[in-house]
Design a protein around this motif. Structure first.
Motif: not given
Lengths: 461, 455
Positions: A349-358, A443-448
């Protein structure tokens, strides 16, 4: 390019494979070798080396594929495999097109592992063992493993393709068992890439500390909750969620057999507009990358979800031929002893705009699945399950107690549509994917990523 | 066949042992294997793929005192075997000393007839393809709600094994196995459902395509309209396919390797009460009906019967030569290999869960209100083999007033292995061989309480 077969031998094998008809024939020759070892109880053990070579020949006629494989690369053996594959056909000869060599630039390897003394690899494992055990007296058991594998392949087919690739992968893993009184917990971490020994130049010992830290953290864990709630999934191996939930259902064989929940969904909105996702066999030196797939097709970046809309399936040669489209370079096989299947490479999943904290702060009460032990899906029904290897409660927007024994369960289409936040902290991790009895590196990947609603299956009712 | 068959792999294995000793090894063992197999996959009334293949290879263990190394390969020529033997000796030099690492001494191996079936060789590719097509047809004909078959597969293999060692082991055997299975697709309100049907045997004549197809259809159709159960703790009946998966996990945790290294929930509990008296388990490497049966194990030690759980108590663990040496006990003939590529390691052969007296109907009546689990998913990530804690995906049927009711999906069952064994209140009388969790024969089991997580 180091060729395992003379072009002339390949042409002769293809010609024999089509001796009784068929519209397509292929020979896949491979030399595979590797070295693995482990450390357990602070002792180097299970030191093993392998060297295998052989070839698989397939002939396609109508809807049927005939396949035979042999050990060794003697021309006579390859011709025997071709005769075997052709033996069930009864038509007149088909002429293969003349072969044209296509040069491939393999994924670059800086330090060939074969050239590094085995004793150096044993030293590396001793370092991991030390680093893991140094994390605390509660680390009761520690094991680590080292694996290197090289596959040289040559592929020729009756469409005139003659090509090859040279692939080297290196991977290390660490597993820790922590104990406090009667309470026992485990932690694991891996590091791998389509790279040589240079992968291990940075700080390989870090994974030992990470594995031990996970096990130690879980000593304070409580039983996981049960019920439906918002779930935040961690970056990296959290991407296995997308791999299982969506990736498998996009493999064209499942679509063609009526066994996918994504049938008829092409062009439709299957996720919220914040979601973009890819399969990409060309990510530099990534674990699931190769220069060409196992049918000789160059790998590529395939966007599968654009702004929440499903835009592509994943194709091998035969699936693409049937749909009248080009292969997406997803025809992969475990070895010369297996038929290629449409398989993922690196899916993310391509990076989005939210921080993990938020993302976490916005959850009143929920579950935080940092990483998974693995997952499984039935692409036909869309039912999936993931075992959480590191998880925490989220209470009032804060990460609180660690939990053990959690499993996430749900249905693909519901869960995909429920993803309501994508993090900006993207990274990739390695996995081994099994399908039809074949294992391939992916490979698997994503941000939170946050799934608005999901079932957590624990023991705490 | 009363004599052990002699196979031409034996001279290759003997040569490999000689070559390893010549390369400087103090002791050596070679395991040569040849696997001849075929597989037919059918879909939509047509053969989708037909695979015919033979693979031959050798794996050599070389000891340098108490260090051991391994090398395997496909080149069985004189030069190839010499190179592999040298590589094995080289690997031994990398390993650390382990005082318990030593090859087993030879023991008398009793022949085990009936491991192969002539029908594997007699049935042509066309005839076994017809069997696979019959499986698919049977599923489609069984119920109008069966919309298709994802895959129907027939596969067989004939395995020849020869082992030789510098301690004087020289033995060989041949066995055959075959199976057929299908994944049926049923359509109904609420979407698509899948159902697995399977059969196992020594040869294709042992398989009943009608029964396999009908089982897949029945399982798929039974799931139409499934919903999620309420989260609760309740009685659970595990059908044999699910009970087998759990038996396999328990068998794995009874490996002396896991136990000795403190990575098993059964470590240090020999003789303790770890199950209810309704649950009994043994391993039998010579059961003629078991797919994993062989006269000897992966290091040439005779296979045998080993009691594991009896009368609710833990009776024993499974040992190979190394783990037996560590405890100054005898190997139980439990060294398994997945072919010549793998070092021997402790594993179950055929696991057998004892049958009880209740029919499946009576088990359901006994459960009263609960869940009948017919499928589990995610065992490789949802079970912690060190602690025994598990939470796995499940589907099945509700049990209401002692009888099967509506279908259920998308829930988990969770607990801990020992607590689950203690909660087995009854075993059914109808046992079945299942290829999940290894090779397992088991009846359905009634567990008095497990945590269900659904809505």
């Amino acid at each position: 390019m180091s060729e395992l077969l003379d072009q002339e031998v390949a042409a002769r094998v293809l010609s024999r494979a089509l001796a009784n008809g068929g519209r397509f024939a292929e020979v896949f020759a491979e030399r595979r070798g590797g070295l693995t070892m482990a450390i357990d109880e602070s002792r180097i053990e299970s030191v093993q080396a392998g060297a295998e070579e052989g070839a698989g020949v397939r002939v396609v006629d109508g809807a049927t594929t005939y396949f035979a494989h042999v050990d060794g690369l003697e021309p006579a053996e390859l011709e025997r495999a071709a005769d075997e594959a052709a033996s069930a056909l009864r038509s007149g000869r088909t002429e293969p097109r003349p072969l044209t060599a296509r040069t491939v630039v393999p994924v670059p390897i800086a330090v060939a592992p074969e050239g590094v003394p085995a004793a150096r690899k044993a030293e590396l494992l001793r370092e991991l063992d030390q680093r893991g055990r140094d994390m605390g007296a509660e680390v009761a058991q520690f094991t680590a493993s080292y694996a290197e594998a090289r596959r040289v392949v040559t592929i020729a087919n009756s469409d005139g393709l003659f090509t090859g690739d040279d692939r080297t992968r290196t991977r290390i893993g660490a597993q820790a068992v922590a104990r406090r009184g009667d309470k026992v917990e485990t932690g694991a971490e891996t590091l791998g890439a389509h790279r040589g020994f240079e992968l291990l130049e940075d700080d390989p010992g870090l994974i030992a500390e990470q594995a031990a830290r996970k096990a130690l953290t879980l000593l304070d864990a409580r039983p996981a909750p049960s019920g439906t709630m918002p779930v935040v999934v961690g970056g990296g191996f959290g991407g296995v969620l997308f791999h299982e939930m969506t990736g498998h259902g996009l493999e064209i064989d499942h679509i063609h057999k009526g066994a996918s929940v994504y049938i008829g969904k092409l062009g439709e909105q299957v996720a919220q507009p914040l979601l973009n996702a890819y399969d990409d066999g060309r990510l530099p030196n990534e674990w699931g990358s190769d220069a060409i797939d196992d049918e000789g097709q160059p790998t590529q970046q395939t966007k599968v979800i654009e702004d929440g809309r499903l835009i592509s399936y994943l194709y091998d040669h035969l699936g693409a031929e049937r749909d009248g489209v080009a292969s997406t370079g997803n025809g992969r096989r475990e070895s010369f002893r297996h038929l290629p299947l449409p398989r993922m490479t690196n899916t993310y999943i391509a990076p989005g705009e939210t921080t993990p904290e938020a993302m976490i702060a916005a959850v009143k009460n929920g579950f935080y699945a940092v990483s998974f032990g693995g997952g499984q899906v039935d692409p036909a029904t869309g039912d999936f399950v993931f075992g959480v290897s590191e998880g925490y409660l989220i209470e009032d927007g804060r990460v609180t107690s660690p939990c053990t024994g959690a499993t996430l369960i749900g249905n693909c289409l519901d869960a995909l549509a429920a993803i309501d936040a994508v993090g900006d902290d993207f990274f990739m991790k390695t996995g081994i994917c099994g399908k039809g009895g074949q294992k391939v590196p992916v490979g698997t990947g994503q941000g939170h990523v946050r799934v608005g609603k999901m079932t957590v299956g624990g023991t705490q009712l | 066949m009363s004599e052990l068959p002699s196979v031409e792999l034996s001279p290759a294995a003997a040569r490999a042992v000689e070559a390893a000793l010549a390369a400087g090894a103090s002791a050596a063992e070679a395991y040569a294997g040849r696997d001849t197999g075929r597989e037919v996959r059918v879909h939509g009334g047509e053969v989708e793929s037909l695979t015919a293949a033979t693979q031959t290879g050798i794996g050599i263990r070389a000891w340098d005192g108490h260090r051991v190394g391994y090398a395997y390969g496909t080149d069985l020529s004189e030069a190839g075997v010499v190179a592999l033997a040298a590589r094995a000796a080289e690997m031994a030099a990398v390993a650390d000393e382990d005082e318990f690492a030593a090859p087993p001494a030879p023991a008398e191996i009793e022949a085990l007839p009936g491991l192969d079936s002539p029908s594997v060789a007699e049935w042509s590719a066309g005839r076994v393809a017809e069997l696979a097509l019959a499986v698919e047809r049977a599923a489609l004909a069984a119920d109008s709600r069966v919309a298709g078959v994802e895959t129907a597969v027939y596969a067989d293999s004939t395995e020849q094994v020869a082992i030789a060692s510098s301690t004087g082991i020289a033995a060989s055997y041949e066995s055959s196995n075959c199976f057929a299975y299908l994944q049926a697709l049923a359509e109904g309100e609420g979407g698509r459902e899948t159902g697995l049907g399977f059969g196992l045997g020594r040869g294709p004549e042992d398989l009943d395509p009608e029964a396999i197809g009908a089982e897949g259809a029945e399982r798929a159709v039974a799931m139409i309209g499934a919903g999620k159960p309420a989260s609760r703790s309740c009685p659970v009946v595990l059908d044999p396919t699910v009970a087998a998966s759990f038996a396999g996990l328990i068998g794995g945790a009874l490996s002396a390797r896991a136990v000795q290294r403190g990575r098993s929930p059964f470590a240090g509990r020999l003789g303790e009460e770890i199950a209810s008296t309704s649950f009994a388990l043994h391993d039998d490497g010579r059961d003629p009906a078991g797919a994993a049966s062989a006269p000897f194990d992966g290091e040439g030690v005779p296979r045998r019967r080993t009691a594991l759980v009896e009368g609710g108590a833990l009776r024993g663990y499974l040992y190979d030569t190394y783990t037996a040496n560590r405890e100054r006990t005898a190997s139980t003939g439990s060294a398994a290999r997945s072919g010549y590529r793998s070092l021997p390691s402790v594993s179950t052969s055929n696991l057998i869960v004892a049958a009880g007296e209740l029919s499946t109907e009576d088990l359901l009546a006994e459960a009263g209100d609960g869940v009948f689990v017919t499928d589990v998913a995610g065992l490789h990530s949802g079970v912690n083999p060190v602690t025994g804690v598990f939470s796995v995906g499940a589907s099945g049927r509700a049990i209401r007033d002692g009888a099967l009711a509506e279908p259920l999906r998308e829930f988990t069952i969770a607990g801990e292995l020992v607590a689950m064994l203690r909660a087995v209140v009854a075993a059914g009388s109808e046992t079945r061989w299942v290829p999940f969790g290894g090779s397992v024969s088991t009846p359905p089991l009634l567990v008095s309480e497990l945590a269900i997580s659904g809505t």
